[in-house]
Write a protein that holds these residues in place. Structure first.
Motif, PDB file in Angstrom:
ATOM      1  N   CYS A 136       0.859  -1.187   0.000  1.00  0.00           N
ATOM      2  CA  CYS A 136       0.000   0.000   0.000  1.00  0.00           C
ATOM      3  C   CYS A 136       0.895   1.237   0.000  1.00  0.00           C
ATOM      4  O   CYS A 136       1.723   1.415   0.908  1.00  0.00           O
ATOM      5  N   PHE A 137       0.740   2.075  -0.995  1.00  0.00           N
ATOM      6  CA  PHE A 137       1.645   3.209  -1.172  1.00  0.00           C
ATOM      7  C   PHE A 137       1.636   4.137   0.039  1.00  0.00           C
ATOM      8  O   PHE A 137       2.691   4.490   0.568  1.00  0.00           O
ATOM      9  N   SER A 138       0.451   4.555   0.490  1.00  0.00           N
ATOM     10  CA  SER A 138       0.379   5.542   1.567  1.00  0.00           C
ATOM     11  C   SER A 138       0.961   5.020   2.873  1.00  0.00           C
ATOM     12  O   SER A 138       1.596   5.766   3.620  1.00  0.00           O
ATOM     13  N   SER A 139       0.776   3.731   3.161  1.00  0.00           N
ATOM     14  CA  SER A 139       1.317   3.174   4.401  1.00  0.00           C
ATOM     15  C   SER A 139       2.835   3.067   4.340  1.00  0.00           C
ATOM     16  O   SER A 139       3.539   3.394   5.307  1.00  0.00           O
ATOM     17  N   VAL A 140       3.360   2.631   3.205  1.00  0.00           N
ATOM     18  CA  VAL A 140       4.798   2.394   3.079  1.00  0.00           C
ATOM     19  C   VAL A 140       5.571   3.701   2.992  1.00  0.00           C
ATOM     20  O   VAL A 140       6.587   3.891   3.670  1.00  0.00           O
ATOM     21  N   VAL A 141       5.082   4.642   2.187  1.00  0.00           N
ATOM     22  CA  VAL A 141       5.883   5.831   1.915  1.00  0.00           C
ATOM     23  C   VAL A 141       5.997   6.724   3.150  1.00  0.00           C
ATOM     24  O   VAL A 141       7.050   7.326   3.396  1.00  0.00           O
ATOM     25  N   VAL A 142       4.929   6.824   3.950  1.00  0.00           N
ATOM     26  CA  VAL A 142       4.990   7.691   5.124  1.00  0.00           C
ATOM     27  C   VAL A 142       5.788   7.033   6.251  1.00  0.00           C
ATOM     28  O   VAL A 142       6.595   7.684   6.915  1.00  0.00           O
ATOM     29  N   GLN A 206      -1.929  -1.965  -3.242  1.00  0.00           N
ATOM     30  CA  GLN A 206      -2.797  -2.945  -2.599  1.00  0.00           C
ATOM     31  C   GLN A 206      -3.106  -2.519  -1.171  1.00  0.00           C
ATOM     32  O   GLN A 206      -2.402  -2.881  -0.231  1.00  0.00           O
ATOM     33  N   CYS A 207      -4.150  -1.710  -1.023  1.00  0.00           N
ATOM     34  CA  CYS A 207      -4.538  -1.221   0.300  1.00  0.00           C
ATOM     35  C   CYS A 207      -5.822  -1.908   0.749  1.00  0.00           C
ATOM     36  O   CYS A 207      -6.813  -1.920   0.018  1.00  0.00           O
ATOM     37  N   ALA A 208      -5.791  -2.469   1.907  1.00  0.00           N
ATOM     38  CA  ALA A 208      -6.947  -3.155   2.480  1.00  0.00           C
ATOM     39  C   ALA A 208      -6.825  -3.051   3.997  1.00  0.00           C
ATOM     40  O   ALA A 208      -5.753  -2.738   4.531  1.00  0.00           O
ATOM     41  N   PRO A 209      -7.918  -3.279   4.724  1.00  0.00           N
ATOM     42  CA  PRO A 209      -7.823  -3.291   6.193  1.00  0.00           C
ATOM     43  C   PRO A 209      -6.745  -4.256   6.664  1.00  0.00           C
ATOM     44  O   PRO A 209      -6.603  -5.355   6.137  1.00  0.00           O
ATOM     45  N   SER A 210      -5.969  -3.819   7.639  1.00  0.00           N
ATOM     46  CA  SER A 210      -4.837  -4.615   8.096  1.00  0.00           C
ATOM     47  C   SER A 210      -5.292  -5.968   8.647  1.00  0.00           C
ATOM     48  O   SER A 210      -6.195  -6.032   9.497  1.00  0.00           O
ATOM     49  N   PRO A 211      -4.683  -7.068   8.158  1.00  0.00           N
ATOM     50  CA  PRO A 211      -5.049  -8.390   8.679  1.00  0.00           C
ATOM     51  C   PRO A 211      -4.324  -8.750   9.973  1.00  0.00           C
ATOM     52  O   PRO A 211      -4.526  -9.828  10.521  1.00  0.00           O
ATOM     53  N   ILE A 212      -3.480  -7.860  10.452  1.00  0.00           N
ATOM     54  CA  ILE A 212      -2.651  -8.166  11.617  1.00  0.00           C
ATOM     55  C   ILE A 212      -3.454  -7.959  12.898  1.00  0.00           C
ATOM     56  O   ILE A 212      -4.103  -6.919  13.081  1.00  0.00           O
TER      57      ILE A 212
END
Length: 359
Positions: A136-142, A206-212
């Motif tokens: 997921c771009f927004s999660s990784v880049v920030v 690939q952004c989706a609700p976190s499965p963790i």
């Protein structure tokens, strides 16, 4: 980031150079020495020499420790703060390692230090877009530039304003907002560069609700706070109080965020809890509040949401984000209100201004 004084041997005053906070110019482990310089009457030359000795002192955790701090904070921050998956966290950790290496290079070569933040955000954005099929771009880049985000600068600005240092606090606050736009501009440049190379690539991957499971936050949270303390130049004796302060700050932020939709209110209440811990630590142990509070406040809204909002403006995704600078200011004012209220409760009759913030 703290200004580095010009070298008098050069015979001229060049534009001020800056080191990133991850390069340990904060030096939390030398807070007592800074406090001594602040309160002890000294001649100007003696004071400058003492500050120079603090600035030139060897790093607390060294080269490999700094790289570990950047890597671990990016990995854990991606999962806890930005809702990333395990793959997102692994990619963020690898990119965080590269950003830490670039930070070290910027300290060795001051000419590169002037474009370190911009170049690192461009590099991270291109890498995150290139892996759009997996992350997921927004999660990784920030999260990859987690230790470069202006969260610490916003925290210091809030604390300066809470301590009635209006001029310094306002300057730091405006600087943090501009700095957020610099990082967001680099992200936008990297995003656009990859779009030219691969026009068909999805915008956010690939952004989706976190499965963790959130139970994994229990071991990851201390890892994140300790790595932040390492990047801020803290000693191992300060890791516990920083972790406790971050926990006291994050718990109301996490649980109240599910109930209260207004980020300003949640941030204010979380900052109140953080300031309450910092002032109680000062009253009980005599430890300067800057040591635990710097980690606790950095976890709050301004650093992460600030860069995301600036990126949305530059990317023109949402016309509502045109009010982003005002939103950042109101969030910071909420932090000021929370910290000031905590100080008022612990010290109702007031207290002298210790090294609550920085020199």
């Amino acid at each position: 980031m703290e200004p580095i004084p010009p070298d008098p041997a050069e015979g001229k005053h060049d534009a001020p150079l800056y080191h990133n906070v991850g390069n340990e110019t904060i030096k939390n482990d030398e807070t007592d020495e800074k406090n001594g310089v602040f309160w002890t009457p000294l001649e100007l030359e003696t004071c400058v020499d003492a500050l120079r000795c603090i600035n030139d002192d060897r790093p607390t955790c060294g080269f490999w420790g700094t790289l570990f701090a950047y890597t671990a904070s990016a990995f854990s921050g991606c999962i806890i703060l930005f809702g990333g998956s395990w793959i997102d966290g692994a990619v963020s950790g690898a990119l965080g390692f590269v950003v830490g290496l670039l930070c070290y290079i910027s300290a060795k070569y001051p000419v590169y230090g002037r474009v370190f933040e911009l170049s690192s955000s461009v590099m991270v954005a291109i890498a995150a877009r290139a892996l759009h099929n997996y992350t997921c771009f927004s999660s990784v880049v920030v999260s990859s530039i987690f230790m470069v985000l202006p969260g610490y600068s916003m925290a210091i600005a809030a604390m300066e304003l809470a301590a009635r240092s209006i001029n310094i606090g306002t300057i730091r606050l405006v600087y943090a907002v501009v700095y957020a736009f610099v990082l967001a501009y680099g992200m936008q440049v990297g995003h656009s560069m990859y779009s030219v190379m691969d026009p068909g690539a999805p915008e956010d991957g690939q952004c989706a609700p976190s499965p963790i499971s959130h139970w994994f936050f229990l071991p990851l949270f201390p890892l994140m706070t300790v790595s932040m303390g390492m990047a801020y130049g803290s000693s191992y004796r300060q890791y516990l109080t920083q972790t406790l302060c971050a926990t006291v700050t994050y718990l109301p932020f996490y649980f109240l965020g599910k109930i209260i939709p207004e980020g300003q209110i949640v941030g204010c209440l979380a900052a109140f809890a953080c300031g309450l811990y910092g002032n109680l630590a000062l009253k009980i142990t005599g430890e300067a509040p800057i040591v635990p509070v710097c980690v606790g406040i950095t976890l709050l809204v301004p650093g992460s949401i600030g860069v995301r909002g600036a990126f949305a403006i530059l990317h023109r995704e949402d016309i509502l984000h045109e009010s982003f600078p005002i939103q950042m200011l109101t969030i910071c004012l909420g932090l000021v209100a929370g910290l000031f209220s905590a100080a008022m409760i612990v010290y109702p009759s007031g207290k002298r201004r210790s090294l609550y913030i920085s020199l």
